[in-house]
Design an enzyme around this catalytic site. Structure first.
Site, PDB file in Angstrom:
ATOM      1  N   ASP A   1      57.743 -29.383 -85.450  1.00 60.01           N
ATOM      2  CA  ASP A   1      57.866 -28.641 -84.223  1.00 60.01           C
ATOM      3  C   ASP A   1      58.746 -27.432 -84.460  1.00 60.01           C
ATOM      4  O   ASP A   1      59.235 -27.287 -85.494  1.00 60.01           O
ATOM      5  CB  ASP A   1      58.453 -29.775 -83.350  1.00 60.01           C
ATOM      6  CG  ASP A   1      58.444 -29.249 -81.814  1.00 60.01           C
ATOM      7  OD1 ASP A   1      57.776 -28.220 -81.519  1.00 60.01           O
ATOM      8  OD2 ASP A   1      58.605 -30.103 -80.802  1.00 60.01           O
TER       9      ASP A   1
ATOM     10  N   GLU B   1      49.783 -27.696 -80.716  1.00 64.22           N
ATOM     11  CA  GLU B   1      49.960 -27.360 -79.263  1.00 64.22           C
ATOM     12  C   GLU B   1      49.560 -25.965 -79.225  1.00 64.22           C
ATOM     13  O   GLU B   1      48.568 -25.887 -78.799  1.00 64.22           O
ATOM     14  CB  GLU B   1      51.678 -27.777 -79.390  1.00 64.22           C
ATOM     15  CG  GLU B   1      52.048 -27.605 -77.789  1.00 64.22           C
ATOM     16  CD  GLU B   1      53.477 -27.843 -77.608  1.00 64.22           C
ATOM     17  OE1 GLU B   1      54.043 -28.271 -76.497  1.00 64.22           O
ATOM     18  OE2 GLU B   1      54.316 -27.256 -78.502  1.00 64.22           O
TER      19      GLU B   1
ATOM     20  N   GLU C   1      54.153 -31.009 -71.034  1.00 71.14           N
ATOM     21  CA  GLU C   1      55.772 -31.272 -71.152  1.00 71.14           C
ATOM     22  C   GLU C   1      56.363 -29.969 -70.379  1.00 71.14           C
ATOM     23  O   GLU C   1      57.812 -30.085 -70.071  1.00 71.14           O
ATOM     24  CB  GLU C   1      55.932 -30.967 -72.513  1.00 71.14           C
ATOM     25  CG  GLU C   1      55.936 -29.587 -73.032  1.00 71.14           C
ATOM     26  CD  GLU C   1      56.151 -29.362 -74.595  1.00 71.14           C
ATOM     27  OE1 GLU C   1      56.815 -28.438 -74.895  1.00 71.14           O
ATOM     28  OE2 GLU C   1      56.321 -30.458 -75.415  1.00 71.14           O
TER      29      GLU C   1
END
Length: 651
Positions: free
Chosen positions: A404, A453, A459
């Site tokens: 991430d 992503e 989210e």
């Protein structure tokens, strides 16, 4: 004397030019034409059925000591036709893909070539250089011009530091100014005359991602982040760039550069069905891919690891008991993975010391006993500072990594993605990139890269809504896998939306949420909500966990950019249908023919439809089971922000 002076004046003013050379390339079905003119630059115009869509475009590659494409000198050309069948390791749309194109390779003095490919659904080009030593690329020009005012659908970040999660903007190209925000790829152009053009790139390697900005002439031009040279501290998940090079890439002089492509269609359905990124990507380099297992995953972050109820006789949270509960849930419904997000490690900087409350080794052991694999979340910086962790995690029994917060797409970071993919594959680990740029072919070269992503997903809570998400099948998902994290069991219409973890909720109806599992493509597909709510909505959970993540066939039944999509997908003998729509106040009604089914077989269809009150109370849905046959028609009603989901099985 006058003649001599005139000749000198002409030479000084550049009026004497070499006679232009014209070349032409057509798609196999001869509907798309690329007209190439070689004069002071390499110009090209793209037409569809003789209607010009992009005119007087040009391309150049700026090296430190040379500009490839400036005053080019043709030294040879070659036409070739390719018609082959490709079989992706992770088939997100089709188990086989037809790769049929005509290619024109144009060789120039100065040791470089420009390759154009014309497909029935688009055009691509790239530079190929044959220089002896390393080169510094100072810039690259993709300059395109429009014959009239187009509508551009795009995401516009504040700068090169971006996670590609901006809301889509919809801008008239004549009104877009060079000083306005640039756009990330992909960009979708609407000619307003029934034609759409999707712009992106593929085979991206050792080179930065491309961005686009207005050129001030009703067109667009490329720009790229500079290569970073020095970094400074910036917290636990990023680095500050303290010094940049004057070049965008330092790379091998003998190489091919990324493909720049244009998917061109007069049918919005074909945007969703296109496989251009795959057709232009480097071939799979892994000898053994049998260990790569795409699938669904139960994910704890969105619901804040908060199961509750009479069967939860422990304090829930990021601890051993809770993760075992998630594993039990995954095992019960045949979900192959759980994701352990931030908090499984004692520190985000140290990937070797688990949080003692979690006991990751016991969780991995327990998961193996229940046939559920464990995926671990990490910051990219923790990975970079501990690159030997891939070997360690393989020894632990980890199945995959969720990495991430890269939030950059310069050459250094693009190379980081490839280093991760390569090393992870060596240790039989798959990768899901978050905080990432869009897919650009690495996922086919290294098919252990299951998803990215690079999307404004769930989210974002209330910042993720159907009026924006309806563009994903036509744009973001049209260029590659997308980790949107669907699966909300609490649904709301936007006028009443209010939610936060642990009671997370989504905008859109319940049927809409179910449909996303069919429509959205990802090699790893999250179930974002709480196991407690999935248990309480067992019929929905049974449907969701039946939906495959890989497919043999994809057929788009209805589609209009920015408004609605209905798609049918086949896995083996079973068909799944998913539909979604935007925030249109009135109900949308479609009549869908089941002519894609096989003859003479009775089928059972299980449908999840928006309930009669779903336009106000988004939780309302109806489940209906009936028998159907090939050629019969079904009616699909979708309310605002609504959806439709179904599975069709042989009786």
């Amino acid at each position: 004397m006058k003649k001599i002076l005139l000749l000198i004046a002409c030479l000084l003013s550049g009026l004497i030019v070499t006679k232009a050379q014209n070349l032409e390339l057509k798609s196999p079905n001869r509907e798309i034409t690329v007209s190439i003119t070689i004069s002071d630059k390499i110009y090209y115009t793209i037409s569809y059925n003789n209607e010009i869509l992009l005119n007087d475009c040009y391309l150049q590659l700026h090296l430190k000591d040379d500009i490839l494409g400036q005053n080019p000198k043709l030294s040879g050309k070659k036409h070739v036709t390719v018609n082959e069948i490709l079989k992706p390791v992770v088939p997100l749309k089709y188990s086989t893909v037809s790769n049929h194109y005509n290619q024109l390779s144009i060789n120039f003095k100065g040791a470089y070539t420009v390759e154009f490919r014309a497909f029935d659904d688009g055009v691509a080009y790239r530079f190929v250089t044959n220089k002896k030593n390393e080169v510094e690329v100072m810039g690259e020009d993709l300059v395109i011009n429009f014959p009239s005012d187009y509508l551009a659908h795009m995401q516009q970040p504040k700068g090169f530091k971006t996670a590609y999660e901006e809301i889509f903007t919809h801008v008239e190209t004549n009104a877009w100014k060079p000083e306005d925000r640039m756009a990330v790829l992909p960009v979708l152009l609407d000619s307003k005359k029934n034609y759409k053009i999707l712009i992106s790139e593929s085979d991206l390697s050792d080179y930065p991602c491309m961005f686009l900005q207005a050129n001030g002439k009703n067109g667009m031009q490329s720009l790229f982040p500079k290569n970073p040279l020095e970094f400074g501290e910036d917290g636990d998940r990023s680095l500050k760039i303290q010094k940049e090079a004057d070049y965008i890439a330092k790379t091998a002089g003998k190489r091919s550069y990324p493909w720049r492509y244009f998917v061109i269609t007069k049918d919005d359905k074909e945007l969703i069905e296109n496989t251009m990124t795959y057709k232009l990507a480097s071939k799979n380099v892994l000898k053994n891919t049998l260990w790569i297992k795409p699938g669904q995953a139960s994910w704890e972050w969105w619901n804040d690891a908060s199961p509750y109820g009479p069967d939860v006789n422990f304090v829930s949270g990021y601890n051993l008991d809770t993760y075992k509960y998630y594993i039990d849930f995954a095992s019960k419904f045949g979900i192959p993975y759980i994701v352990m997000d931030e908090g499984w490690a004692k520190s985000t900087r140290d990937p070797y010391t688990p949080n003692p409350k979690v006991d990751v080794h016991e969780i991995i052991r327990y998961g193996k006993e229940k046939n559920v694999g464990v995926v671990l979340w990490l910051t990219w910086l923790a990975v970079e500072n501990n690159f030997e962790l891939f070997k360690t995690f393989e020894e632990w029994g980890v199945k995959g990594l969720k990495i991430d917060f890269m939030d950059r797409s310069d050459q250094w970071m693009v190379n980081y993605y490839e280093r991760v993919a390569k090393t992870a594959a060596e240790h039989h680990l798959f990768v899901d990139f978050h905080g990432s740029f869009k897919p650009a072919g690495l996922e086919y070269k290294y098919p252990n890269v299951l998803s990215y992503e690079g999307v404004r997903g769930m989210e974002q809570m209330g910042g993720c809504y159907p009026d924006n998400s309806i563009y994903f099948p036509f744009m973001r998902n049209a260029v590659g896998p997308m980790d949107y994290t669907p699966g909300a069991m609490i649904s709301m219409q936007p006028n009443v939306y209010k939610a936060e973890r642990p009671n997370s909720a989504s905008i859109g109806t319940r049927a809409y949420q179910l449909a996303l599992f069919v429509i959205f493509e990802s090699g790893i597909q999250m179930l974002a909500d709480n196991p407690t709510l999935y248990y309480r909505n067992q019929d929905c959970t049974e449907f969701i966990t039946e939906v495959p993540v890989t497919w043999d066939e994809t057929k788009v039944l209805e589609a209009k950019v920015g408004e609605y999509v209905i798609v049918a997908k086949r896995k083996g003998a079973e068909w799944f249908i998913g539909g979604m729509t935007n925030n249109k106040e009135n109900e949308r009604t479609f009549e869908i023919s089941l002519d894609f089914l096989e003859d003479s077989k009775p089928y059972q269809i299980t449908m999840f439809e928006d309930g009669i009150n779903a336009g106000r109370q988004a939780m309302d849905y109806r489940k209906c089971i009936s028998q159907v046959r090939k050629g019969e028609k079904i009616k699909i009603n979708m309310v605002r922000n609504g959806g439709f989901a179904a599975v069709i099985k042989v009786v």
